[in-house]
Design a protein around this motif. Structure first.
Motif, PDB file in Angstrom:
ATOM      1  N   LEU A 100     -37.303  80.375  59.839  1.00 51.45           N
ATOM      2  CA  LEU A 100     -35.841  80.392  60.201  1.00 51.45           C
ATOM      3  C   LEU A 100     -35.458  81.006  59.126  1.00 51.45           C
ATOM      4  N   VAL A 101     -35.993  80.629  57.750  1.00 51.23           N
ATOM      5  CA  VAL A 101     -35.638  80.679  56.625  1.00 51.23           C
ATOM      6  C   VAL A 101     -36.112  82.509  55.964  1.00 51.23           C
ATOM      7  N   ARG A 102     -37.199  82.293  56.436  1.00 51.82           N
ATOM      8  CA  ARG A 102     -37.726  83.869  55.734  1.00 51.82           C
ATOM      9  C   ARG A 102     -37.069  84.563  57.228  1.00 51.82           C
ATOM     10  N   ARG A 103     -36.447  85.075  58.099  1.00 54.42           N
ATOM     11  CA  ARG A 103     -35.320  85.415  58.922  1.00 54.42           C
ATOM     12  C   ARG A 103     -33.839  86.095  58.249  1.00 54.42           C
ATOM     13  N   VAL A 104     -33.479  84.963  57.637  1.00 49.19           N
ATOM     14  CA  VAL A 104     -32.419  85.476  56.673  1.00 49.19           C
ATOM     15  C   VAL A 104     -32.704  86.082  55.102  1.00 49.19           C
ATOM     16  N   GLY A 105     -33.693  85.206  54.884  1.00 52.61           N
ATOM     17  CA  GLY A 105     -34.301  85.734  53.404  1.00 52.61           C
ATOM     18  C   GLY A 105     -35.175  84.297  52.711  1.00 52.61           C
ATOM     19  N   VAL A 106     -35.580  84.270  52.012  1.00 56.91           N
ATOM     20  CA  VAL A 106     -36.297  83.131  50.794  1.00 56.91           C
ATOM     21  C   VAL A 106     -35.472  83.106  50.136  1.00 56.91           C
ATOM     22  N   ARG A 107     -35.238  84.614  49.292  1.00 55.91           N
ATOM     23  CA  ARG A 107     -34.428  85.048  48.409  1.00 55.91           C
ATOM     24  C   ARG A 107     -33.005  84.439  48.247  1.00 55.91           C
ATOM     25  N   HIS A 108     -32.270  84.540  49.383  1.00 54.84           N
ATOM     26  CA  HIS A 108     -31.130  83.425  49.161  1.00 54.84           C
ATOM     27  C   HIS A 108     -31.166  81.866  49.495  1.00 54.84           C
ATOM     28  N   TRP A 109     -31.898  81.640  49.896  1.00 51.45           N
ATOM     29  CA  TRP A 109     -32.321  79.858  49.850  1.00 51.45           C
ATOM     30  C   TRP A 109     -32.982  79.073  48.557  1.00 51.45           C
ATOM     31  N   ASP A 110     -33.227  80.179  47.580  1.00 48.49           N
ATOM     32  CA  ASP A 110     -33.015  80.325  46.578  1.00 48.49           C
ATOM     33  C   ASP A 110     -32.291  80.463  45.071  1.00 48.49           C
ATOM     34  N   GLN A 208     -31.025  99.185  54.272  1.00 46.79           N
ATOM     35  CA  GLN A 208     -32.659  99.410  54.318  1.00 46.79           C
ATOM     36  C   GLN A 208     -33.225  99.381  53.247  1.00 46.79           C
ATOM     37  N   ARG A 209     -32.722  99.494  52.069  1.00 49.06           N
ATOM     38  CA  ARG A 209     -33.415  99.233  51.003  1.00 49.06           C
ATOM     39  C   ARG A 209     -33.717  97.008  50.905  1.00 49.06           C
ATOM     40  N   ARG A 210     -32.633  96.422  51.407  1.00 54.99           N
ATOM     41  CA  ARG A 210     -32.868  95.359  52.250  1.00 54.99           C
ATOM     42  C   ARG A 210     -33.565  95.503  52.689  1.00 54.99           C
ATOM     43  N   ARG A 211     -34.074  95.595  53.974  1.00 53.19           N
ATOM     44  CA  ARG A 211     -35.002  94.991  55.004  1.00 53.19           C
ATOM     45  C   ARG A 211     -36.344  95.263  54.381  1.00 53.19           C
ATOM     46  N   ARG A 212     -36.464  96.542  53.824  1.00 51.73           N
ATOM     47  CA  ARG A 212     -37.597  97.404  53.223  1.00 51.73           C
ATOM     48  C   ARG A 212     -38.260  96.378  52.326  1.00 51.73           C
ATOM     49  N   ALA A 213     -37.585  95.131  51.464  1.00 54.10           N
ATOM     50  CA  ALA A 213     -37.551  94.442  50.640  1.00 54.10           C
ATOM     51  C   ALA A 213     -38.706  93.649  51.394  1.00 54.10           C
ATOM     52  N   ARG A 214     -37.237  92.898  52.393  1.00 54.45           N
ATOM     53  CA  ARG A 214     -37.673  91.715  53.542  1.00 54.45           C
ATOM     54  C   ARG A 214     -39.269  92.189  54.420  1.00 54.45           C
ATOM     55  N   ARG A 215     -39.284  93.422  54.362  1.00 52.33           N
ATOM     56  CA  ARG A 215     -41.167  93.494  55.148  1.00 52.33           C
ATOM     57  C   ARG A 215     -41.672  93.425  54.144  1.00 52.33           C
ATOM     58  N   LEU A 216     -41.310  93.510  52.949  1.00 55.00           N
ATOM     59  CA  LEU A 216     -42.479  93.416  51.783  1.00 55.00           C
ATOM     60  C   LEU A 216     -42.420  92.350  51.623  1.00 55.00           C
ATOM     61  N   ALA A 217     -41.732  91.536  51.038  1.00 55.57           N
ATOM     62  CA  ALA A 217     -41.570  89.552  51.240  1.00 55.57           C
ATOM     63  C   ALA A 217     -42.716  88.557  52.255  1.00 55.57           C
ATOM     64  N   ASP A 218     -42.140  89.448  53.556  1.00 52.39           N
ATOM     65  CA  ASP A 218     -42.732  88.245  54.608  1.00 52.39           C
ATOM     66  C   ASP A 218     -43.695  88.889  54.230  1.00 52.39           C
ATOM     67  N   ALA A 219     -44.917  90.425  54.263  1.00 53.40           N
ATOM     68  CA  ALA A 219     -45.986  90.199  54.288  1.00 53.40           C
ATOM     69  C   ALA A 219     -46.703  89.896  52.697  1.00 53.40           C
ATOM     70  N   VAL A 220     -46.209  89.603  52.087  1.00 51.46           N
ATOM     71  CA  VAL A 220     -46.437  88.383  50.352  1.00 51.46           C
ATOM     72  C   VAL A 220     -46.496  87.260  51.062  1.00 51.46           C
ATOM     73  N   THR A 221     -45.755  86.597  51.893  1.00 50.89           N
ATOM     74  CA  THR A 221     -45.659  84.714  51.912  1.00 50.89           C
ATOM     75  C   THR A 221     -46.934  84.926  53.440  1.00 50.89           C
ATOM     76  N   HIS A 222     -47.250  86.500  54.118  1.00 51.96           N
ATOM     77  CA  HIS A 222     -48.278  85.798  55.126  1.00 51.96           C
ATOM     78  C   HIS A 222     -49.746  86.104  55.187  1.00 51.96           C
ATOM     79  N   ARG A 223     -49.685  86.448  53.345  1.00 49.47           N
ATOM     80  CA  ARG A 223     -50.725  86.945  52.587  1.00 49.47           C
ATOM     81  C   ARG A 223     -51.740  85.485  52.530  1.00 49.47           C
TER      82      ARG A 223
END
Length: 223
Positions: A100-110, A208-223
C-alpha cells in the motif's frame, strides 16, 4: 474583440448558473466523499479531490452554501485522515514496507516521517498542502504512536484550512471569471490559453518522470 469577450462572459455566466442549479445535498455528499478519498491512505493519489471541491465552491451562491460546503468538505477530509491513522496504529512502522505504501510512494512516507519527527501533530496540518505526503502523514502519526487528541487537533486544523482554500478558491472564481471574460479581450484569452497549455505539458512531463522514478524504486525494493 469586445463582442467576443462579451460572448465569453455570457457563456461563463450560463455555465456557472447551471453549476449553481446543481448545488444541494447530492453535490455536498459528493464533495465530502471526494474530500474523504483525497485524504484516505491509498486513495488520495487516484481521486481528483481538489477538483471536486473546487467545483463545489464554484457552485455556491450564498453564505449559507459556502458554510455547508466548508463544513462537509472539512469533515470528509478529517474522516479520511482517520483511515490512515487507524491503519498506522494497527500495523506500526512495518506499514512502510507494505504494498500500500509502495503504491503511494515510500519517498512520501519518509518525508512524512521527517516532518512528524520535527513538528509533531503540526505536521498533519502542514502536510495538507503537500500532495502525496498528506495521504501518508496520518498513517505515519499512527505508526509513531501519536496520541489521538493530538492527531485529531492536527487533522481538524489541516482539514479546515484545506477546505477553506479550495472551497474559497471555487467561490472566488465564480465571481471573478465572468468579469475576467469581459475585460481580458481576445489577446488576453490567447495568452491565458498558451499559459494553460504550457502548464499542462509541464504537468504531463512531471507525472511521467514520477512514474518512472516510482517504477525504478519498486524494482530496487523487490531485488
Amino acid at each position: 474583440m469586445a463582442a467576443l469577450s462579451n460572448r465569453l462572459a455570457e457563456g461563463m455566466d450560463a455555465f456557472l448558473a447551471g453549476l449553481a442549479d446543481q448545488f444541494g445535498p447530492l453535490m455536498l455528499i459528493l464533495g465530502g466523499v471526494f474530500a474523504f478519498a483525497e485524504s484516505a491512505l491509498g486513495l488520495g493519489i487516484a481521486f481528483p479531490g481538489e477538483t471536486a471541491v473546487l467545483a463545489l465552491g464554484a457552485a455556491t451562491t450564498t453564505g449559507s452554501d459556502v458554510a455547508w460546503a466548508l463544513g462537509v468538505v472539512a469533515v470528509g477530509a478529517c474522516l479520511g485522515d482517520h483511515v490512515g491513522y487507524l491503519i498506522g496504529r494497527r500495523l506500526g512502522p512495518a506499514l512502510r514496507e507494505s504494498a500500500l505504501v509502495r503504491r503511494v510512494g515510500v519517498r512520501h512516507w519518509d518525508s512524512g516521517t521527517r516532518m512528524m519527527g520535527t513538528y509533531g501533530m503540526w505536521a498533519i496540518a502542514g502536510s495538507r498542502l503537500l500532495p502525496g505526503v498528506r495521504t501518508v502523514v496520518p498513517a505515519v502519526a499512527g505508526a509513531a504512536g501519536l496520541g489521538y487528541r493530538s492527531f485529531v487537533l492536527g487533522s481538524v486544523l489541516g482539514a479546515a484550512s484545506w477546505s477553506s482554500l479550495w472551497v474559497g478558491a471555487g467561490a472566488t472564481a465564480r465571481n471573478a471569471l465572468p468579469e475576467m471574460a469581459r475585460t481580458l479581450g481576445t489577446a488576453g484569452w490567447i495568452a491565458v490559453g498558451a499559459i494553460a497549455l504550457a502548464a499542462a505539458v509541464v504537468l504531463l512531463v512531471v507525472r511521467q518522470r514520477r512514474r518512472r522514478a516510482r517504477r525504478l524504486a519498486d524494482a530496487v525494493t523487490h531485488r
